[in-house]
Write a protein that holds these residues in place. Sequence first.
Motif, short mmCIF file in Angstrom:
data_model
loop_
_atom_site.label_atom_id
_atom_site.label_comp_id
_atom_site.label_asym_id
_atom_site.label_seq_id
_atom_site.Cartn_x
_atom_site.Cartn_y
_atom_site.Cartn_z
N MET A 1 0.31 8.35 0.19
CA MET A 1 -0.10 7.38 -0.44
C MET A 1 0.83 6.15 -0.20
N ASN A 2 -0.40 4.67 -0.47
CA ASN A 2 0.81 3.59 -0.13
C ASN A 2 1.02 2.63 -1.40
N VAL A 3 2.27 1.78 -1.07
CA VAL A 3 2.38 0.90 -2.12
C VAL A 3 2.59 -0.63 -1.41
N VAL A 4 1.45 -1.54 -1.98
CA VAL A 4 1.10 -3.39 -1.73
C VAL A 4 2.16 -3.94 -2.42
N VAL A 5 2.87 -4.73 -2.32
CA VAL A 5 3.93 -5.47 -2.86
C VAL A 5 3.57 -7.26 -2.21
N SER A 6 2.54 -7.78 -2.67
CA SER A 6 2.22 -8.98 -1.81
C SER A 6 2.69 -10.14 -2.54
N ASN A 7 2.26 -10.86 -2.44
CA ASN A 7 2.18 -13.18 -3.08
C ASN A 7 1.56 -13.71 -2.38
N LYS A 8 1.80 -14.50 -1.53
CA LYS A 8 1.36 -15.30 -0.70
C LYS A 8 0.13 -15.03 0.53
N PHE A 9 0.33 -13.46 0.64
CA PHE A 9 -0.78 -12.84 1.69
C PHE A 9 -1.66 -11.35 0.97
N GLN A 10 -1.56 -11.96 -0.32
CA GLN A 10 -2.55 -10.63 -1.26
C GLN A 10 -3.61 -11.09 -0.58
N ASP A 11 -4.08 -12.29 -0.33
CA ASP A 11 -5.89 -11.93 0.41
C ASP A 11 -6.29 -11.09 1.41
N ASP A 31 16.35 -6.75 -7.15
CA ASP A 31 16.81 -5.15 -7.98
C ASP A 31 15.52 -5.27 -8.98
N GLU A 32 15.02 -6.01 -9.52
CA GLU A 32 13.48 -5.65 -9.93
C GLU A 32 11.96 -4.83 -9.30
N LEU A 33 12.09 -5.16 -8.38
CA LEU A 33 11.68 -4.38 -7.34
C LEU A 33 12.09 -3.03 -6.83
N VAL A 34 13.22 -3.20 -7.03
CA VAL A 34 14.11 -1.30 -6.21
C VAL A 34 13.71 -0.54 -7.82
N GLU A 35 13.53 -1.09 -8.91
CA GLU A 35 13.74 -1.06 -10.32
C GLU A 35 12.55 0.31 -9.94
N ILE A 36 11.86 -1.03 -9.64
CA ILE A 36 9.79 -0.39 -10.23
C ILE A 36 10.00 0.92 -9.65
N PHE A 37 10.20 0.66 -7.91
CA PHE A 37 10.06 2.10 -6.88
C PHE A 37 10.71 2.81 -6.68
N LYS A 38 12.19 2.81 -6.86
CA LYS A 38 12.93 3.68 -6.57
C LYS A 38 12.51 4.94 -6.52
N ASN A 39 12.39 5.54 -8.41
CA ASN A 39 11.91 6.83 -8.08
C ASN A 39 10.25 7.31 -8.36
N PHE A 40 9.48 6.50 -7.50
CA PHE A 40 8.28 6.36 -6.81
C PHE A 40 8.06 7.20 -6.00
N PHE A 41 6.52 7.82 -5.32
CA PHE A 41 7.04 8.29 -4.93
C PHE A 41 5.74 7.52 -3.74
N TYR A 42 6.07 7.72 -2.26
CA TYR A 42 4.95 7.08 -1.58
C TYR A 42 5.20 7.02 -0.15
N SER A 43 4.42 7.22 0.38
CA SER A 43 4.63 7.11 2.09
C SER A 43 5.02 5.47 3.02
N LYS A 44 3.93 5.13 2.40
CA LYS A 44 5.08 3.23 2.59
C LYS A 44 4.68 2.19 1.84
N MET A 45 5.53 0.92 2.23
CA MET A 45 5.25 0.13 1.53
C MET A 45 5.01 -0.95 2.66
N ILE A 46 4.39 -1.48 1.93
CA ILE A 46 3.97 -2.48 2.98
C ILE A 46 3.83 -3.96 1.76
N LEU A 47 4.93 -4.62 2.36
CA LEU A 47 5.98 -6.10 1.85
C LEU A 47 5.52 -7.04 2.14
#
Length: 347
Positions: A1-11, A31-47
């Motif tokens: 399973m993957n996680v997506v972090v988006s802003n300008k390219f959300q669409d 530091d906010e992003l690290v805190e959210i995902f440091k203990n979160f299991f995922y295959s890939k993060m699309i950033l």
Amino acid sequence: MNVVVSNKFQDDLLNLDIDIIKSITGEYRVDELVEIFKNFFYSKMILDVTALKNYDNIETYKNLVAGLDASKILFLLPSGSKLCTYSFLSNFVKMGCYNFTSNIDGIKYLLKKSNTKEDAEKILSNSMASLESKRKNNSTSYDNEDDSGRFVSSGQSFGSLYKKKIIGIKNVTDNAGATTFTYLLKKEIKSMGSKVVCFEINKSDFSLFNDKDMISIRDDELDFKIDEYRKYDIILIDLNKCNDLDKMDDVIYLIEPSIVKLNRLVRDDRDIFIKLKGKKIVLNMCLLDEKDISDFEYEANTKIFYSIPPVNDRIRNSQFSDFIRKCNYLGYETKVEDKSIFGLFRR
């Protein structure tokens, strides 16, 4: 399973056909992003890097990889930005960030096969060699480098260096025009500065165009021909009856929306539009107006990607340049304005 972090390219990232366990949108400190995902299991993060505050500062990424596994992150970079430079990306590679691109096709490729350090170094090396060669030849058709060392593109982007694109074109209704469509698409791609070759499978209609880059082959020759033309940017394939779609990066399904053609299509296969759901459907030789097309979408319970009217095949047609940009085949994004019948469809 993957996680997506988006802003300008959300669409753009909404078009990824992948399993997503978590998606967040906005602008975040590292530091906010690290805190959210440091203990979160995922295959890939699309950033989408525009989601990072100070995303154009290399120190931001040093802090990021100190808190998260860089090998799991696929970096989507703004095309033509400071980030798409040799100096910036070479620092990326030194930090262990090997998976970066400036377009969605690059993300799709990296989801299938992540880069190694050697892959990333080769991409940088090849891109610099290509730039230097074209500079010596005074070429402006492909990538160039401006005074700041930024990669800029009139036909390709940095992200398109990952692999050539193989695009299949298939008639859904009988004689929906795949042969001429392929020819016109090829002409337009070539005029936009990319190397393109066309194959047609198990037919010989291409010979009528007298074009050395339009080649008739048997289906058992496809692998060999793809390898033979591996240095081309785009390979277009008129599939005819061939259903071997695994090699395709994209498939365009052509429908001629006349009453006779559509009724015959549904009579032969009542589930055809269920099978085509989510596919890239193009109405070819289409004379329907906006309301007719909207009614068609409703009745077929499907979305139409694009519509092309009957065109003069002896001249350039703006519909094809708009279509190419909407498909993002050349590795850079140019959105089609929704002001005319040729650009009104939802993605």
